[in-house]
Design a protein around this motif. Structure first.
Motif, mmCIF file in Angstrom:
data_model
loop_
_atom_site.group_PDB
_atom_site.id
_atom_site.type_symbol
_atom_site.label_atom_id
_atom_site.label_comp_id
_atom_site.label_asym_id
_atom_site.label_seq_id
_atom_site.Cartn_x
_atom_site.Cartn_y
_atom_site.Cartn_z
ATOM 1 N N ASP A 1 68.055 94.023 156.660
ATOM 2 C CA ASP A 1 68.551 93.718 158.007
ATOM 3 C C ASP A 1 67.359 93.411 158.890
ATOM 4 O O ASP A 1 66.323 94.040 158.785
ATOM 5 N N GLU B 1 65.592 93.951 161.981
ATOM 6 C CA GLU B 1 65.573 94.841 163.131
ATOM 7 C C GLU B 1 64.709 94.197 164.211
ATOM 8 O O GLU B 1 63.610 93.725 163.928
ATOM 9 N N GLY C 1 59.894 96.155 162.762
ATOM 10 C CA GLY C 1 60.862 95.258 162.124
ATOM 11 C C GLY C 1 60.891 93.890 162.784
ATOM 12 O O GLY C 1 60.829 92.862 162.120
ATOM 13 N N SER D 1 58.018 107.096 163.060
ATOM 14 C CA SER D 1 58.993 106.477 163.975
ATOM 15 C C SER D 1 58.638 105.011 164.240
ATOM 16 O O SER D 1 59.513 104.195 164.482
ATOM 17 N N GLY E 1 60.167 103.329 161.378
ATOM 18 C CA GLY E 1 61.610 103.438 161.607
ATOM 19 C C GLY E 1 62.409 102.841 160.472
ATOM 20 O O GLY E 1 62.173 103.147 159.300
ATOM 21 N N LYS E 2 63.321 101.937 160.841
ATOM 22 C CA LYS E 2 64.191 101.341 159.812
ATOM 23 C C LYS E 2 63.573 100.071 159.240
ATOM 24 O O LYS E 2 64.254 99.311 158.554
ATOM 25 N N SER E 3 62.310 99.810 159.573
ATOM 26 C CA SER E 3 61.756 98.517 159.152
ATOM 27 C C SER E 3 61.033 98.554 157.813
ATOM 28 O O SER E 3 60.432 97.560 157.413
#
Ligand code: SF4
Ligand code: SF4
Length: 703
Positions: free
Chosen positions: A44, A46, A51, A140, A143-145
């Motif tokens: 995805d 981000e 990201g 952090s 993160g989602k990256s």
């Protein structure tokens, strides 16, 4: 086995995992061929944090997924094995975890490419890097990256190799997760990298935590056989001890147990000092313009027409190095950019920032990272176009990229691999510093990546002050206790609040004082056998930079030169997999101060006796190709085939070195040529002060 590096007999293109020892099952081919093609979805995108940054880089690298093949094919062996070794070697050189090759069954395609039929696929697997600890700020930041960062790295590796194949005259296209066209997981099974269990594929030794990429091509190469299902249980005792000379489970565990802000090397054990171990008279170091730098002088014609012509291709005249250069150039516009007007709230604590920046650098692939405040003299005074540079940032985050021990083992140091080794380091560095800089600018912190392609700072004083090494006999080169001189550097200058590291002292001044190996082995005699001098405010073994630059630029039997790096006794692997005698020699090297100068000749004698600095043919994975007029050919002048020459003696008094101090540099805005005056430069060398004289003068207030 205990005396010599256990990996000495392991071909580099076998890779770090003992894949060659695993049981194979050719029946898998038929089973997989029957399965319908399934496309892998990409990460995805981000739009915040790293990201959002990495997707911009992803778009940059994606330009190189396909391209035009050179008009003629390279001279290649009919034997498909060496062709496979060249491709797999390139993948491991670029830090892939596993590489395998298969034929592409019709059932793998959902959208076959137009034009030349691609029958073969090189499949690359990249193990995901370990995330920083949750308490670390970098956790952090990432993160989602994480997925998109791995996706970026594998695209970089695959695009570099696809360019290499195209430069050899074949069609090649990169496929990564999210691309239409081909079933990547199916090909990973067929290429012997993964095993399918139901709909899930897993890799031996690694499990599920990896990314995949495929390069489809019309280049015929030797293929691998799919793995047997039992290979997923191969983490046995032999693997633990380094089966077949592969990286051992012990070494993997050692690396994974270290805190994420520490490098894989125990730099925290090296003695720290307040100032570098070589004298720097801070108020006497001039700021110099880029125009005075010798590679720039070659470009402007100061070193003559031949050097000027070759300057445009010297380190990028092989299929792989040209491909790497294309990616490096694409990154330049992203080195700097607008800074967000609102400062993020999570960057106010210097200690936390320092830990996080180091962890992030290692996560992204740096090998050693240090931080320093930037002395004024580390900024160039003017850019190459003559415009003035105003120092802007307080801190330098200095990152070193290892140029690759094993590939260096296979090379002479000045053959056709040297340029690609440099380009690989520069590309990786530009990518890491670029990503970090852009992330910080998004957080409202002014930052700029300073790379080999475009830098406003001199990197050598920053490497020294950031505690990553000491100045060595090689001269304008800092040497690290664990990777020796075998690295390229990249710097991120920034206003992020940080805590600077201290310089280090591991006894190198004592060691280099008695070891002459680099000077002995330099092909153009550019490294001094004599003592240190004062030059532009630095105590230094001053090399003949003109001679070195001319050799690197015009080397007819290779691409650039890194022979001093190759032959230095401190160019070693010091980890759980290093041979005991090598580790003893290295220990003697990095503890020279305690050992007294007497021990240094013994350490260097032992280094020669162990054959360090010789080429190891088992490690040579590449073809010796030169690109001439856009086509890869057998180099018309041949290839430098050199090994060490322990008997070579040179009288230091007779060595004529040329020195070009600041007062004879070209003007910062000089756009026409300023020929060098070598005779005057040799004379200038004879007038240089000794460091002890300079210190006395300075202490007594003399200018
Ligand atoms: Fe000598 Fe090559 Fe090192 Fe230059 S790079 S000093 S030419 S060995
Ligand atoms: Fe120093 Fe010897 Fe390495 Fe040269 S080869 S840099 S003298 S340790």
């Amino acid at each position: 086995m205990f005396l010599f590096p256990r990996s000495k007999n392991r071909p580099f293109h076998f890779g770090p995992f003992p894949l060659e020892t695993l049981k194979r099952n050719s029946m898998v081919y038929g089973q997989e061929a029957k399965r319908p093609a399934v496309l892998l979805s990409g990460p995805d995108e981000e739009q915040t944090g790293l990201g959002g940054v990495s997707s911009a880089y992803q778009r940059l690298f994606s330009q190189f997924k396909e391209g035009t093949a050179a008009p003629k094919t390279a001279p290649l062996p009919m034997d498909l094995g060496p062709r496979a070794a060249d491709l797999k070697g390139a993948a491991y050189f670029l830090d892939a975890s596993m590489a395998g090759i298969c034929e592409i069954p019709a059932s793998a395609w959902t959208h076959p490419p137009e034009g030349a039929a691609h029958q073969h696929a090189l499949v690359i697997l990249l193990e995901h890097a370990r995330l920083p600890e949750q308490s670390n700020l970098a956790f952090s930041w990432i993160g989602k990256s994480a997925a998109s960062l791995h996706h970026l790295r594998i695209t970089e590796i695959a695009a570099s190799i696809a360019g290499h194949v195209r430069n050899m005259g074949f069609d090649a296209r990169v496929h990564v997760a999210g691309d239409p066209g081909i079933d990547i997981e199916k090909l990973s099974v067929l290429a012997g990298l993964t095993v399918r269990t139901g709909d899930v594929v897993s890799a031996p030794f690694i499990g599920r935590d990896f990314s995949l990429a495929v390069i489809s091509m019309n280049y015929a190469v030797a293929v691998d056989t799919p793995l047997h299902a039992s290979s997923l249980k191969a983490n046995d005792l032999q693997y633990w001890w380094g089966k077949n000379g592969a990286q051992s489970g012990r070494e993997r565990r050692r690396r994974n147990k270290r805190a994420s802000h520490l490098s894989r090397y125990p730099m925290e054990t090296v003695k720290r000092v307040d100032r570098p171990t070589t004298l720097i008279l801070d108020d006497e170091v001039p700021r110099v313009p880029k125009r005075a730098e010798f590679f720039q002088r070659a470009l402007f014609g100061d070193l003559g027409a031949k050097a000027q012509k070759e300057r445009g291709r010297f380190a990028f005249k092989t299929p792989l190095s040209v491909s790497l250069l294309d990616l490096i150039r694409a990154l330049v516009p992203r080195q700097d950019g607008p800074v967000a007007s609102n400062k993020a709230v999570d960057v106010g604590n210097p200690a936390e920032n320092t830990k996080a920046i180091k962890s992030l650098s290692y996560y992204l692939g740096a090998d050693l990272t240090g931080i320093c405040e930037i002395p004024n003299y580390a900024w160039y005074s003017h850019r190459a176009d003559g415009s003035e540079i105003t120092p802007v940032h307080k801190y330098a985050i200095v990152m070193l990229i290892d140029q690759g021990y094993e590939t260096m083992e296979g090379a002479s140091g000045d053959d056709w691999m040297s340029g690609a080794q440099s380009m690989r380091g520069y590309l990786r560095g530009a990518e890491i510093a670029g990503l970090m800089g852009q992330m910080l600018r998004k957080k409202g912190i002014s930052s700029r990546a300073q790379t080999n392609a475009d830098s406003e700072v001199l990197q050598i004083p920053l490497i020294l002050w950031a505690g990553l090494g000491e100045l060595s006999r090689i001269g304008e080169l800092v040497l690290n206790p664990f990777v020796g001189p075998r690295f390229k550097s990249v710097v991120l200058t920034t206003d992020l609040p940080l805590i600077a590291d201290k310089p280090i002292d591991f006894g190198l001044q004592t060691f280099c004082g008695s070891c002459m190996k680099c000077a002995r082995e330099c092909p153009c005699d550019a490294i001094p056998f004599g003592d240190k001098v004062m030059f532009n405010g630095y105590e230094i073994w001053k090399p003949d930079v003109e001679r070195c630059t001319r050799y690197r630029v015009t080397n007819p039997k290779g691409s650039a030169c890194g022979r001093c790096m190759k032959t230095c006794p401190i160019n070693k692997v010091v980890d759980a997999d290093g041979a005991y005698l090598t580790r003893v020699a290295s220990w003697m090297g990095i503890n020279a101060m305690a050992l007294k100068p007497l021990m240094v000749p013994i350490a260097t004698w032992l280094d020669d006796k162990l054959g360090n600095g010789m080429r190891n043919p088992v490690k040579k994975w590449w073809f010796d190709h030169e690109i001439i007029d856009g086509i890869s050919v057998d180099p018309p002048k041949g290839t430098n085939q050199r090994d060490i020459d322990p008997d070579r003696q040179v009288d230091a008094a007779k060595q004529k070195m040329a020195y070009y101090p600041a007062n004879v540099m070209p003007a910062p805005d000089q756009q026409d040529l300023k020929p060098i005056d070598r005779k005057a430069a040799v004379k200038a060398g004879q007038l240089l002060e000794r460091p002890s004289e300079a210190l006395l003068r300075h202490q007594s207030g003399g200018a």
